[in-house]
Design a protein around this motif. Structure first.
Motif, PDB file in Angstrom:
ATOM      1  N   ARG A 178       0.828  -1.207   0.000  1.00  0.00           N
ATOM      2  CA  ARG A 178       0.000   0.000   0.000  1.00  0.00           C
ATOM      3  C   ARG A 178       0.859   1.253   0.000  1.00  0.00           C
ATOM      4  N   ILE A 179       1.889   1.262   0.829  1.00  0.00           N
ATOM      5  CA  ILE A 179       2.764   2.431   0.902  1.00  0.00           C
ATOM      6  C   ILE A 179       3.469   2.641  -0.429  1.00  0.00           C
ATOM      7  N   ILE A 180       3.929   1.572  -1.053  1.00  0.00           N
ATOM      8  CA  ILE A 180       4.598   1.677  -2.352  1.00  0.00           C
ATOM      9  C   ILE A 180       3.629   2.232  -3.396  1.00  0.00           C
ATOM     10  N   ARG A 181       2.408   1.704  -3.460  1.00  0.00           N
ATOM     11  CA  ARG A 181       1.423   2.161  -4.449  1.00  0.00           C
ATOM     12  C   ARG A 181       1.121   3.642  -4.305  1.00  0.00           C
ATOM     13  N   GLU A 182       1.068   4.124  -3.063  1.00  0.00           N
ATOM     14  CA  GLU A 182       0.721   5.521  -2.824  1.00  0.00           C
ATOM     15  C   GLU A 182       1.882   6.476  -3.083  1.00  0.00           C
ATOM     16  N   SER A 191      13.319   5.453  -7.486  1.00  0.00           N
ATOM     17  CA  SER A 191      13.743   4.671  -6.316  1.00  0.00           C
ATOM     18  C   SER A 191      14.170   5.570  -5.172  1.00  0.00           C
ATOM     19  N   ASN A 192      14.921   6.630  -5.469  1.00  0.00           N
ATOM     20  CA  ASN A 192      15.351   7.545  -4.411  1.00  0.00           C
ATOM     21  C   ASN A 192      14.154   8.206  -3.737  1.00  0.00           C
ATOM     22  N   ASP A 193      13.179   8.625  -4.548  1.00  0.00           N
ATOM     23  CA  ASP A 193      11.988   9.248  -3.979  1.00  0.00           C
ATOM     24  C   ASP A 193      11.173   8.254  -3.163  1.00  0.00           C
ATOM     25  N   LYS A 194      11.124   7.005  -3.610  1.00  0.00           N
ATOM     26  CA  LYS A 194      10.393   5.980  -2.865  1.00  0.00           C
ATOM     27  C   LYS A 194      11.030   5.754  -1.498  1.00  0.00           C
ATOM     28  N   VAL A 195      12.364   5.681  -1.463  1.00  0.00           N
ATOM     29  CA  VAL A 195      13.059   5.472  -0.186  1.00  0.00           C
ATOM     30  C   VAL A 195      12.804   6.658   0.736  1.00  0.00           C
ATOM     31  N   LYS A 196      12.896   7.868   0.217  1.00  0.00           N
ATOM     32  CA  LYS A 196      12.642   9.070   1.027  1.00  0.00           C
ATOM     33  C   LYS A 196      11.195   9.096   1.515  1.00  0.00           C
ATOM     34  N   ALA A 197      10.248   8.773   0.629  1.00  0.00           N
ATOM     35  CA  ALA A 197       8.832   8.765   1.016  1.00  0.00           C
ATOM     36  C   ALA A 197       8.572   7.714   2.089  1.00  0.00           C
ATOM     37  N   HIS A 206      10.797   6.486   4.231  1.00  0.00           N
ATOM     38  CA  HIS A 206      11.442   7.000   5.440  1.00  0.00           C
ATOM     39  C   HIS A 206      10.524   7.996   6.137  1.00  0.00           C
ATOM     40  N   ASP A 207      10.005   8.947   5.360  1.00  0.00           N
ATOM     41  CA  ASP A 207       9.137   9.970   5.936  1.00  0.00           C
ATOM     42  C   ASP A 207       7.873   9.361   6.534  1.00  0.00           C
ATOM     43  N   TYR A 208       7.319   8.364   5.857  1.00  0.00           N
ATOM     44  CA  TYR A 208       6.136   7.686   6.388  1.00  0.00           C
ATOM     45  C   TYR A 208       6.443   7.085   7.759  1.00  0.00           C
ATOM     46  N   ILE A 209       7.561   6.400   7.857  1.00  0.00           N
ATOM     47  CA  ILE A 209       7.939   5.771   9.125  1.00  0.00           C
ATOM     48  C   ILE A 209       8.124   6.823  10.221  1.00  0.00           C
ATOM     49  N   VAL A 210       8.874   7.878   9.918  1.00  0.00           N
ATOM     50  CA  VAL A 210       9.147   8.916  10.909  1.00  0.00           C
ATOM     51  C   VAL A 210       7.862   9.602  11.376  1.00  0.00           C
ATOM     52  N   ASN A 211       6.949   9.838  10.450  1.00  0.00           N
ATOM     53  CA  ASN A 211       5.726  10.574  10.780  1.00  0.00           C
ATOM     54  C   ASN A 211       4.625   9.714  11.384  1.00  0.00           C
TER      55      ASN A 211
END
Length: 85
Positions: free
Chosen positions: A6-10, A15-21, A23-28
């Motif tokens: 789900r997180i990947i689909r959204e 790849s760099n943006d996916k890793v950053k997104a 990361h941000d999801y986890i932190v937030n």
């Protein structure tokens, strides 16, 4: 892991943006579980020490964070290694 998918689909980016997104999801959306001590990990299995704690209980310790990131990176095709000291 449906939650990872789900997180990947959204967050469909490079790849760099996916890793950053991710990361941000986890932190937030999660917190570090300060209630788990190194000593208690030796005797009990807690969800905080694995991906389930981070994804579904929204709290984890270092091993939970690294489990989730390893799953995520593998899902998007990035080779990775978990190092434990």
């Amino acid at each position: 892991m449906n939650e990872i998918d789900r997180i990947i689909r959204e967050n469909i980016y490079s790849s760099n943006d996916k890793v950053k997104a991710f990361h941000d999801y986890i932190v937030n959306n999660t917190t570090y579980d300060n209630t788990v001590s190194l000593e208690s990990q030796k005797y009990t299995q807690t969800n905080s020490s694995n991906a389930m704690g981070l994804l579904f209980e929204k709290r984890a310790i270092c091993s939970g964070y690294s489990d989730v990131m390893a799953i995520f990176l593998s899902k998007i095709g990035i080779n990775n290694y978990k190092i434990r000291s």
